[in-house]
Design a protein around this motif. Structure first.
Motif, mmCIF file in Angstrom:
data_model
loop_
_atom_site.group_PDB
_atom_site.id
_atom_site.type_symbol
_atom_site.label_atom_id
_atom_site.label_comp_id
_atom_site.label_asym_id
_atom_site.label_seq_id
_atom_site.Cartn_x
_atom_site.Cartn_y
_atom_site.Cartn_z
ATOM 1 N N GLU A 185 10.807 5.766 1.324
ATOM 2 C CA GLU A 185 9.845 4.944 2.058
ATOM 3 C C GLU A 185 8.733 5.864 2.519
ATOM 4 O OE1 GLU A 185 11.858 2.624 5.163
ATOM 5 O OE2 GLU A 185 11.690 0.980 3.733
ATOM 6 N N GLY A 186 7.496 5.450 2.338
ATOM 7 C CA GLY A 186 6.383 6.267 2.802
ATOM 8 C C GLY A 186 5.518 6.811 1.671
ATOM 9 N N LEU A 187 5.944 6.658 0.424
ATOM 10 C CA LEU A 187 5.118 7.097 -0.699
ATOM 11 C C LEU A 187 3.840 6.258 -0.724
ATOM 12 C CD1 LEU A 187 4.873 8.625 -3.553
ATOM 13 C CD2 LEU A 187 5.783 6.486 -4.504
ATOM 14 N N VAL A 188 2.687 6.936 -0.594
ATOM 15 C CA VAL A 188 1.404 6.220 -0.520
ATOM 16 C C VAL A 188 0.872 5.988 -1.936
ATOM 17 C CG1 VAL A 188 -0.960 6.279 0.395
ATOM 18 C CG2 VAL A 188 0.917 7.282 1.729
ATOM 19 N N PHE A 189 0.535 4.737 -2.257
ATOM 20 C CA PHE A 189 0.038 4.415 -3.597
ATOM 21 C C PHE A 189 -1.449 4.738 -3.709
ATOM 22 C CE2 PHE A 189 3.318 0.776 -3.182
ATOM 23 C CZ PHE A 189 4.355 1.611 -3.586
ATOM 24 N N ASN A 204 0.831 -1.210 0.000
ATOM 25 C CA ASN A 204 0.000 0.000 0.000
ATOM 26 C C ASN A 204 0.860 1.252 0.000
ATOM 27 O OD1 ASN A 204 -2.643 -1.315 0.238
ATOM 28 N ND2 ASN A 204 -1.850 -2.024 2.225
ATOM 29 N N ILE A 205 2.069 1.117 0.514
ATOM 30 C CA ILE A 205 2.996 2.241 0.689
ATOM 31 C C ILE A 205 4.385 1.731 0.312
ATOM 32 C CG2 ILE A 205 4.060 3.740 2.458
ATOM 33 C CD1 ILE A 205 1.444 3.673 4.013
ATOM 34 N N ALA A 206 5.188 2.568 -0.314
ATOM 35 C CA ALA A 206 6.544 2.149 -0.702
ATOM 36 C C ALA A 206 7.416 1.934 0.530
ATOM 37 C CB ALA A 206 7.184 3.204 -1.606
ATOM 38 N N ALA A 207 8.167 0.838 0.517
ATOM 39 C CA ALA A 207 9.120 0.549 1.599
ATOM 40 C C ALA A 207 10.036 -0.568 1.105
ATOM 41 C CB ALA A 207 8.399 0.113 2.879
ATOM 42 N N GLY A 208 11.054 -0.863 1.882
ATOM 43 C CA GLY A 208 11.901 -2.031 1.659
ATOM 44 C C GLY A 208 12.432 -2.143 0.245
ATOM 45 N N SER A 209 12.307 -3.343 -0.310
ATOM 46 C CA SER A 209 12.917 -3.603 -1.616
ATOM 47 C C SER A 209 12.277 -2.772 -2.732
ATOM 48 C CB SER A 209 12.843 -5.091 -1.948
ATOM 49 O OG SER A 209 11.520 -5.468 -2.214
#
Ligand code: ADP
Ligand code: UDP
Length: 237
Positions: free
Chosen positions: A109-113, A95-100
């Protein structure tokens, strides 16, 4: 059902045969690994929390129309599950950008889709679980095109349910990994586990990470984070 010999020991769980060929017993350990097994440690009490949480979610998901392997919790760390042949795909919903994802595509990290993203990794330790798409999975004969549609449908349903549930606990569901398997009669069901080992959970008001990233990234308070998410979950059911 009677516990028979151990048939597998993985990184986080042991798997035992039972006297019924259609069922297995999984036993959750406190062992934690990250980075393809390079980092090893233990998280005290994790096995108990992951066992309980996974079973609670699987029972709830059944009611939402997602069939699962859950049969019966036998003890703090042991659960009876339907035996499946695991489809060698890690099904990841974000749902949100993180990790790989952030690393691969260079996003913070934290960009909301706008809408959830689904991706697949080929479960193959020697290859380092490479990212693959639907066409790769079908070409590799890991799954049929029809089965992949079933899995996508179950994975998005699971996301809708878990996102809402965690939100009610003041927790933001960032991403998670699912595994599916096939029963002897050919049905596709959700297997493995749903826990802070396999999900990213951020405190909605503070942004504090309440999942395995605390272990992966040496953030401290690892046990406390697992305990915190479990106690919020229990207050909410
Ligand atoms: P890993 O194999 O990645 O180290 P675990 O320590 O969690 O992971 O081991 C549990 C193993 O059991 C995994 O390989 C998982 O795919 C498999 N598994 C989970 N649920 C079932 C099931 N219902 N039937 C058969 N295998 C399962
Ligand atoms: N995940 C998992 N097992 C894996 C890889 C990922 O449970 O082998 C989970 C992970 O906890 C996270 C989500 O899948 O919730 C997405 O992980 P990502 O692809 O960002 O990989 P990572 O950063 O963990 O390498």
């Amino acid at each position: 059902m009677e516990k028979r010999k151990q048939i597998y020991e993985g990184k986080a769980k042991k798997v035992f045969a039972t006297d019924d060929d259609h069922f297995l017993i999984v036993e959750y350990k406190d062992d934690a690994t990250a980075f393809n097994g390079l980092k090893k440690g233990t998280i005290a009490g994790k096995g108990i929390i992951n066992n309980k949480m996974s079973n609670i979610f699987m029972e709830m998901l059944e009611k939402q129309g997602v069939p699962t392997h859950f049969a019966e919790q036998l003890s703090d760390r042991e659960t009876l599950v339907k035996k499946v042949s695991i489809i060698p795909l890690e099904v990841i919903v974000r749902n949100i950008a993180a990790g790989s994802f952030s690393k691969r595509y260079g996003t913070e990290e934290g960009l909301v889709f706008e809408s959830p993203v689904i991706e697949f990794s080929y479960k193959n330790d020697d290859l380092g679980d490479p990212l693959i798409n639907d066409y790769h999975a079908v070409a590799l004969k890991l799954i049929t095109a029809d089965e992949i549609e079933i899995i996508k449908n179950y994975a998005f349903k699971t996301n809708d349910f878990l996102k809402k549930f965690w939100s009610g606990c003041g927790i933001t569901l960032v991403d998670f990994k699912l595994e599916f398997g096939k029963t002897s009669d050919g049905a596709i069901i959700l297997a493995d586990e749903i826990s802070p080992d396999t999900s990213r959970l951020w405190d909605t008001s503070t942004g504090k990470k309440l999942d395995k990233d605390r272990f992966r990234r040496d953030l401290g308070d690892v046990e406390a984070a697992y305990t915190e998410v479990m106690s919020r979950l229990e207050k909410h059911i």
